[in-house]
Design an enzyme around this catalytic site. Structure first.
Site, PDB file in Angstrom:
ATOM      1  N   VAL A  13       0.903  -1.197   0.043  1.00 22.70           N
ATOM      2  CA  VAL A  13      -0.097  -0.019   0.059  1.00 22.70           C
ATOM      3  C   VAL A  13       0.823   1.176   0.051  1.00 22.70           C
ATOM      4  CG1 VAL A  13      -1.904   1.188   1.150  1.00 22.70           C
ATOM      5  CG2 VAL A  13      -1.615  -1.154   1.234  1.00 22.70           C
ATOM      6  N   VAL A  17       7.522   3.784   1.838  1.00 24.59           N
ATOM      7  CA  VAL A  17       7.821   5.216   1.465  1.00 24.59           C
ATOM      8  C   VAL A  17       7.039   6.208   2.297  1.00 24.59           C
ATOM      9  CG1 VAL A  17       6.754   6.741  -0.517  1.00 24.59           C
ATOM     10  CG2 VAL A  17       7.407   4.444  -0.864  1.00 24.59           C
ATOM     11  N   LYS A  37      12.179  -1.697  11.202  1.00 20.89           N
ATOM     12  CA  LYS A  37      11.338  -2.571  10.660  1.00 20.89           C
ATOM     13  C   LYS A  37      11.697  -4.159  10.992  1.00 20.89           C
ATOM     14  CE  LYS A  37       9.190  -4.364   6.217  1.00 20.89           C
ATOM     15  NZ  LYS A  37       7.746  -4.106   6.301  1.00 20.89           N
ATOM     16  N   ASP A  51      12.461  -3.408   1.735  1.00 24.13           N
ATOM     17  CA  ASP A  51      12.129  -2.212   2.335  1.00 24.13           C
ATOM     18  C   ASP A  51      13.223  -1.598   3.230  1.00 24.13           C
ATOM     19  OD1 ASP A  51       9.609  -2.652   1.269  1.00 24.13           O
ATOM     20  OD2 ASP A  51       8.798  -3.718   3.071  1.00 24.13           O
ATOM     21  N   GLU A 112       7.969   0.550  11.344  1.00 18.70           N
ATOM     22  CA  GLU A 112       7.151  -0.132  10.337  1.00 18.70           C
ATOM     23  C   GLU A 112       6.539  -1.711  10.456  1.00 18.70           C
ATOM     24  OE1 GLU A 112       6.959  -1.152   5.575  1.00 18.70           O
ATOM     25  OE2 GLU A 112       8.667  -0.035   6.194  1.00 18.70           O
ATOM     26  N   GLY A 115       2.223  -5.710   6.492  1.00 22.15           N
ATOM     27  CA  GLY A 115       0.806  -5.738   6.099  1.00 22.15           C
ATOM     28  C   GLY A 115      -0.177  -4.836   6.898  1.00 22.15           C
TER      29      GLY A 115
END
Length: 242
Positions: A13, A17, A37, A51, A112, A115
């Protein structure tokens, strides 16, 4: 603890970013912000397409990719399943340990998830369990198009039911030709959830630069509203320590 937990209504999604861009903007403003993350599937941490590498580039942090993301696996599955298939055991305690290690370097972290909030994460926790441990305000990243109202309102309701604060929503991937519908979705999400939509981030086509992403974040996201959360959290943390 201060910072944000960046989650989403689904995978792919735009969480990375958004997380990287926000961290980069806040670092430009002088905040000692890091990114984290803990689990990544689909690429190993060092892969420039993954990522962790994107978070590093967009945020501008000095942290190594395998410190931004200590647990990564190539197979593109839900983290718990990917780790299990690789014969690796990762627990909630493990990723919280690494979170605390990163806090030794930074005053705040932008974390982060993977999902959405109900994704099977570590072998003993969902993403939402991790978010509950950190108690950071959530930023929900969502698609701007058909179906987003339902997905976003459900995500917010689920977060609130678990006692989490939702700072706001960012609709990512907005195209100029769809802006009338995007604005309608924005209003409906705010009315149904009671949570503000803090940004309508444009769609980035093809290759894009860090400068382009950060400038878009400054223009299209209400940075000042998010800055209020950081300041308030820092004040509470300082008061609690005295």
């Amino acid at each position: 603890m201060s910072g944000f937990f960046i989650t989403a209504t689904d995978t792919e999604v735009g969480k990375t970013v958004v997380a990287g861009a926000l961290a980069g903007v806040f670092r430009e403003l002088g905040y000692n912000i890091g990114v984290y993350k803990p689990l990544q599937s689909g690429h190993v941490a060092s892969n420039p397409e993954g990522d962790a590498a994107r978070l590093k580039v967009l945020s501008g942090v000095p942290t190594k990719e395998d410190e931004i993301c200590p647990y990564s696996i190539e197979e593109p599955l839900a983290p718990r399943l990917a780790m299990k298939r690789a014969g690796r055991a990762v627990t909630l305690k493990d990723i919280i340990h690494h979170y605390n290690e990163r806090l030794k370097e930074f005053n705040s972290l932008f974390v982060e998830g993977a999902g959405g909030l109900a994704v099977p994460y570590t072998e003993d926790a969902l993403v939402i369990d991790f978010a509950k441990e950190l108690q950071l305000p959530l930023i929900v990243v969502a698609r701007p198009t058909l179906g987003t109202v339902n997905h976003t309102v459900l995500t917010i309701a689920y977060a609130k039911a678990h006692g989490l604060t939702v700072a706001g929503v960012i609709l990512s991937g907005c195209k100029e030709c769809e802006m009338e519908r995007v604005q309608e979705n924005k209003v409906m999400i705010e009315e149904l959830s009671g949570v503000p939509v803090l940004g309508l981030l444009p769609f980035f086509e093809g290759e894009f630069t860090k400068k382009e992403v950060l400038e878009s974040a400054k223009e299209y996201i209400m940075i000042s509203k998010l800055e209020e959360f950081i300041r308030n959290e820092s004040t509470v943390a300082h008061t609690s320590s005295n």
